[in-house]
Every structure is written in C-alpha cells, then in structure tokens.
Design a protein around this motif. Structure first.
Motif, PDB file in Angstrom:
ATOM      1  N   LEU A 197      48.784  31.937 -32.667  1.00 29.82           N
ATOM      2  CA  LEU A 197      47.528  32.616 -33.138  1.00 29.82           C
ATOM      3  C   LEU A 197      48.211  33.892 -34.442  1.00 29.82           C
ATOM      4  O   LEU A 197      47.579  33.886 -35.442  1.00 29.82           O
ATOM      5  CB  LEU A 197      46.561  33.383 -32.274  1.00 29.82           C
ATOM      6  N   THR A 198      49.027  34.655 -33.998  1.00 31.14           N
ATOM      7  CA  THR A 198      49.650  35.857 -34.610  1.00 31.14           C
ATOM      8  C   THR A 198      50.383  35.458 -35.852  1.00 31.14           C
ATOM      9  O   THR A 198      51.040  34.355 -35.656  1.00 31.14           O
ATOM     10  CB  THR A 198      50.506  36.822 -33.970  1.00 31.14           C
ATOM     11  N   VAL A 202      49.181  38.997 -40.331  1.00 29.35           N
ATOM     12  CA  VAL A 202      47.833  39.154 -39.661  1.00 29.35           C
ATOM     13  C   VAL A 202      48.232  39.312 -38.301  1.00 29.35           C
ATOM     14  O   VAL A 202      48.338  38.351 -37.579  1.00 29.35           O
ATOM     15  CB  VAL A 202      47.065  38.031 -40.047  1.00 29.35           C
ATOM     16  N   GLY A 203      47.713  40.394 -37.528  1.00 29.55           N
ATOM     17  CA  GLY A 203      47.902  40.595 -36.140  1.00 29.55           C
ATOM     18  C   GLY A 203      46.443  40.984 -35.468  1.00 29.55           C
ATOM     19  O   GLY A 203      45.563  40.046 -35.255  1.00 29.55           O
ATOM     20  N   SER A 204      46.158  42.161 -35.749  1.00 28.22           N
ATOM     21  CA  SER A 204      44.809  42.596 -35.224  1.00 28.22           C
ATOM     22  C   SER A 204      43.563  41.879 -35.937  1.00 28.22           C
ATOM     23  O   SER A 204      42.666  41.820 -35.292  1.00 28.22           O
ATOM     24  CB  SER A 204      44.725  43.914 -35.144  1.00 28.22           C
ATOM     25  N   GLY A 205      43.624  41.627 -37.222  1.00 22.05           N
ATOM     26  CA  GLY A 205      42.731  40.897 -38.122  1.00 22.05           C
ATOM     27  C   GLY A 205      42.631  39.598 -37.892  1.00 22.05           C
ATOM     28  O   GLY A 205      41.987  39.052 -38.926  1.00 22.05           O
ATOM     29  N   VAL A 206      43.142  38.708 -36.861  1.00 23.32           N
ATOM     30  CA  VAL A 206      42.871  37.359 -36.885  1.00 23.32           C
ATOM     31  C   VAL A 206      41.648  36.895 -36.896  1.00 23.32           C
ATOM     32  O   VAL A 206      41.486  35.705 -37.297  1.00 23.32           O
ATOM     33  CB  VAL A 206      43.987  36.884 -35.712  1.00 23.32           C
ATOM     34  N   THR A 212      47.034  31.109 -42.245  1.00 28.60           N
ATOM     35  CA  THR A 212      47.339  29.710 -41.845  1.00 28.60           C
ATOM     36  C   THR A 212      46.026  28.918 -42.471  1.00 28.60           C
ATOM     37  O   THR A 212      45.148  29.233 -41.820  1.00 28.60           O
ATOM     38  CB  THR A 212      47.917  29.549 -40.603  1.00 28.60           C
ATOM     39  N   THR A 213      46.295  28.015 -43.017  1.00 32.64           N
ATOM     40  CA  THR A 213      45.201  27.254 -43.574  1.00 32.64           C
ATOM     41  C   THR A 213      45.156  25.532 -43.077  1.00 32.64           C
ATOM     42  O   THR A 213      46.234  25.310 -42.762  1.00 32.64           O
ATOM     43  CB  THR A 213      44.987  26.993 -45.064  1.00 32.64           C
ATOM     44  N   GLY A 225      51.371  27.634 -43.692  1.00 32.77           N
ATOM     45  CA  GLY A 225      51.101  28.804 -43.183  1.00 32.77           C
ATOM     46  C   GLY A 225      52.127  29.412 -42.243  1.00 32.77           C
ATOM     47  O   GLY A 225      53.186  28.206 -41.901  1.00 32.77           O
ATOM     48  N   GLN A 226      52.354  30.234 -41.779  1.00 31.86           N
ATOM     49  CA  GLN A 226      53.282  30.964 -40.527  1.00 31.86           C
ATOM     50  C   GLN A 226      52.663  31.462 -39.433  1.00 31.86           C
ATOM     51  O   GLN A 226      51.684  32.071 -39.894  1.00 31.86           O
ATOM     52  CB  GLN A 226      54.418  31.808 -41.310  1.00 31.86           C
ATOM     53  N   LYS A 227      53.168  31.456 -38.269  1.00 31.64           N
ATOM     54  CA  LYS A 227      52.946  32.105 -37.207  1.00 31.64           C
ATOM     55  C   LYS A 227      54.079  32.948 -36.658  1.00 31.64           C
ATOM     56  O   LYS A 227      55.386  32.396 -36.598  1.00 31.64           O
ATOM     57  CB  LYS A 227      52.399  31.303 -35.992  1.00 31.64           C
ATOM     58  N   LYS A 228      53.831  34.146 -36.308  1.00 32.05           N
ATOM     59  CA  LYS A 228      55.020  34.855 -35.725  1.00 32.05           C
ATOM     60  C   LYS A 228      54.633  35.349 -34.273  1.00 32.05           C
ATOM     61  O   LYS A 228      53.593  35.554 -33.833  1.00 32.05           O
ATOM     62  CB  LYS A 228      54.921  36.198 -36.806  1.00 32.05           C
TER      63      LYS A 228
END
Length: 454
Positions: A197-198, A202-206, A212-213, A225-228
């Motif tokens: 998800l994170t 974008v952390g708190s604003g997910v 990521t599209t 997109g990317q996830k971290k």
C-alpha cells in the motif's frame, strides 16, 4: 549488651557461615589474624560487621518473585485451551527464535528455517472461518501477536503482514475462487504473502493520493508505479497491490505474483529497526495482471480501510509485546546485576523506573484486552483501533527507554535484547498509521469535526 558480648555474638555469626565459605575465606586471609583484629574494632565497626554477616547469611534464603509482565493476571481470563495455545507459542519463541534473533537482526537477514517450524503451531489466519483456518477469537490473534513480539518484533511483523494484511485482504475482499486458491496454502505457510500500500511519496495520504495506477486494456490490468516499505516482499509468493484506477479514480486491489512480468522487488538496506523484516521497494512497470487476479470485492479505499481496521488492533498488541519483552528483560537484569554490593533492583531509583514501566505495560494490556473483546463482539470502529495504536505505541517508547536506562551501558548491547526492543519500538510508532493520523481519526470521532487536510 557489653562490648565483649558483641564480640562473642560476632564470632558466633562467623561460626554459622558454612565450612565451604570459611575454607574459601581462609585461602585468602589468615583467620587467626582476623580474629585478633576483631578484638580491636570499636562498637560502630562491630555493628557494621554483624549487619553484613547477617545479610550474607540470609541472602540465600530470600526467594525473589518471578519475572512476569502480566501483573494483573489478565491471562487468567483465557480458557484452558487458549492458555495452552499461548504457552505453546511462548515456548516456540523461547526455544526456536530467541537464540537466533540477535544474530539475524544484526545481519539484517530473515531466518527462513523457522517457517517450517511455524507450520506446526497452526496459528496462521487465527480469526478466519473456513479455508483451514483455526477460527479462534480476535483476542487470541492479539495474544499470539504479543507472545511473538515479546521475543522479537520483526518476526511478529512478518507474521502480521502474512496472516493479517495479506490473508485478511483476500478474506475480506477476494472472490470465493480467490479464497479457495490462496487461503488454504497461506494458512499452511506453503505460500507467503505481502501487502503493498505505502509508496515512496505517499504514506499517510494513501486514501486519496495513490500514485500507483491501474488501467484495463480489455484483456489485462496494467499496473505502473512503486511501493515502499513492503514487508516480506523479497520472498513472498503473492503481494497484494493497491492501485488507483485511472478511469474511475477508485482504489482497487490485485494479487500480484512474484513471477509476473513487470514486477521487481529490491531489498531495502540500512534500517535501524525491524532489521529481520525483509522490506522491499517494489517497481511495477507495465505489470500485466489478469482480471481473475483482481480482488473482486475491492472497489474503493473503504475496502482497504476495512483490512487496516482489522489489523491495526494487532499492531497495538505488537506494541504491548515489545514493551513486555523489554520490561521482563530489564527486570531480570536488575535482579542479577550487582553494584555497591547489592542487586541494583534493591535501589529506590531503579525500582521507580521498573514501576513506571509496569504501570504503562499494565495499562496497555488492559486496553488491548478490551479492544479485542470489542472486535469479537463486532463493535470495533476505526477510532477504537486508532486510539489503541496511538496509546500503545507511545507508551511502548517510554517502556523501552526506561528499560535501556536501568541497564546502563549494557542497554545498548544486543546480547541483552533491550537494544533491539528500543530500535524496533520506533518502527511500531510509525507503521499502520502515524501517531498524528491516528490521533486525527480519534479526534474526528470525539469532536464531530474533521481536521484532515482536504
């Protein structure tokens, strides 16, 4: 009593010391000379000697209470079967994980060998019904999270990501076919899951800002997109990826397999916390996902939030486990560590720290017990889970800090475990919603006003 009477009593005390001790003393000093010197002591010196001898004589007879972080006996509220499972998990963690935790934490590696041993516990997917899952109360999921985190928070995070976030996403948002395909294998740990998800930006604003599209090209979904910070992602068989549909602007979930073209997971290095957890930076480059691997019942971020609500309680329990592990380690240490001729646990300032730690721990325990009861009664709301996450993660920080305090310089050495708890508490403080975001969720509930930036 006369001066000579006190000398006589002192000699009698010396005689009461066992022969082995006297033999050891005689190897180092001449006892006959010592007795002559005894006659030259003044009354104050004799009283001090008598007090010291009495203390030494009675030291073995003083039985110390056990090291136990459950001060209010909350475990007694468990049924015999639940208690048996709790102790089974505790024994596993003590026997299989504690001996290797510091080594793997220091090397930032994951002990893959414990996965096979974990299978025997049959604790994966605890609250789910069907698909081979135990279908136990949410309270037991919390107890298990606490017991694992009490020894190592990284292993607890691995377990929570797989059993809670990944399996929970499929259980709540998947079709029946998807559940049948994945949940039995994940329950047996034959397939490992992760949750993406994170993102880097974008952390708190997910909720409204996923970068990521996903788009449907008529045959497949194309993810970019990317996830971290994605735990387990370097070796997981399936990763739940959340992406924003470019057409509807709604959040959707996908079952992404590690062999999918366009999927890449790179291990994140140089972490100061949760070093055993294999976090990854995931890159999705025109990653093709068939419609059959889209979570069929995930159509907006509200569905994602349902998963997070269910698992956030587990993170609060992790915080309690981390605090309990630090407290029990510190208490044991202070009973054994001597300075100025006495265990440091016998000094007032150390006892004050220990009581502060226990107060925080006990408050946290009672809070999460009630939280899980509410979850089992289907009363859990976002604000209930958020309050527990806020409070427990804050208080855990305080507990681990005091644990490190009473251990002095040894508190920063891995061999005493507390250093690991201190570092890992920082990760708990941030993941599954920061203190600020969870505070706004609770604040909105109690005031009726939303303070979120729109």
């Amino acid at each position: 009593m006369s001066f000579f009477g006190k000398v006589r009593d002192t000699i009698n005390l010396l005689k009461s010391v066992d022969l082995d001790q006297l033999a050891k003393v005689n190897e180092q000093i001449d006892l006959s000379e010592a007795m002559k010197t005894l006659g030259t002591l003044d009354e104050r010196q004799l009283q001090g000697l008598m007090k010291m001898l009495k203390t030494k004589r009675t030291k073995k007879q003083h039985e110390l209470p056990p090291v136990n972080g459950d001060f209010y006996n909350l475990d007694e509220r468990l049924s015999p079967e639940q208690k048996k499972l709790q102790l089974k998990v505790r024994e596993f963690m003590e026997k299989e994980v504690r001996p290797l935790a510091n080594d793997y934490w220091n090397r930032a590696k994951f002990p893959m060998e414990i996965i096979e041993k974990f299978k025997e516990l049959n604790i994966t997917g605890v609250p789910y019904e069907g698909y081979g899952c135990p279908n136990l109360p949410f309270l037991m999921e919390g107890i298990i999270a606490q017991e694992i985190a009490r020894v190592d928070v990284s292993i607890s995070t691995f377990f929570g990501v797989h059993s809670g976030l990944a399996m929970g996403s499929i259980y709540l948002c998947g079709s029946e076919a998807q559940k049948q395909e994945w949940l039995p294998k994940m329950q047996k740990l034959e397939k490992i899951g992760a949750f993406g998800l994170t993102e880097p930006n974008v952390g708190s604003g997910v909720a409204g800002g996923l970068e990521t599209t996903c788009r449907f090209d008529g045959e497949n979904w194309i993810l970019n997109g990317q996830k971290k910070w994605i735990g387990n992602a370097t070796f997981a068989d399936v990763i739940i990826i959340w992406a924003r549909d470019v057409e509807s602007n709604q959040v959707k979930g996908f079952l992404v397999k590690k062999e999918n073209p366009g999927f890449k997971a790179e291990k994140m290095e140089d972490k100061m916390a949760l070093r055993i957890v294999q976090n990854a930076l995931i890159t999705l480059n025109d990653c093709k996902i068939p419609e059959s691997d889209r979570l069929q019942n995930a159509n907006s971020f509200k569905d994602t939030a349902n998963v997070l609500r269910m698992t956030r309680a587990g993170v609060a329990w992790q915080a309690v486990g981390c605090a309990r592990g630090a407290y029990e380690s510190a208490l044991k240490y202070t009973k054994e560590r001597e300075q100025f001729g006495r265990p440091i646990a016998s000094y007032q300032l150390v006892q004050n720290h220990l009581v502060e730690m226990l107060s925080n721990l006990t408050a946290m325990q009672t809070l999460v017990f009630r939280l899980s009861e509410m979850q089992d009664q289907d009363m859990l709301t976002d604000e209930h889970a958020s309050l527990a996450k806020v409070y427990c993660s804050m208080r855990t920080r305080d507990v681990v800090s005091r644990a490190r305090e009473v251990m002095g310089g040894n508190g920063i050495l891995l061999e005493y475990d507390v250093a690991r708890f201190v570092a890992d508490a920082e990760a708990i403080y941030s993941y599954e919603g920061t203190k600020e975001i969870n505070s706004l969720i609770v604040g909105r509930a109690i005031t009726g006003f939303s303070a979120f930036v729109s």
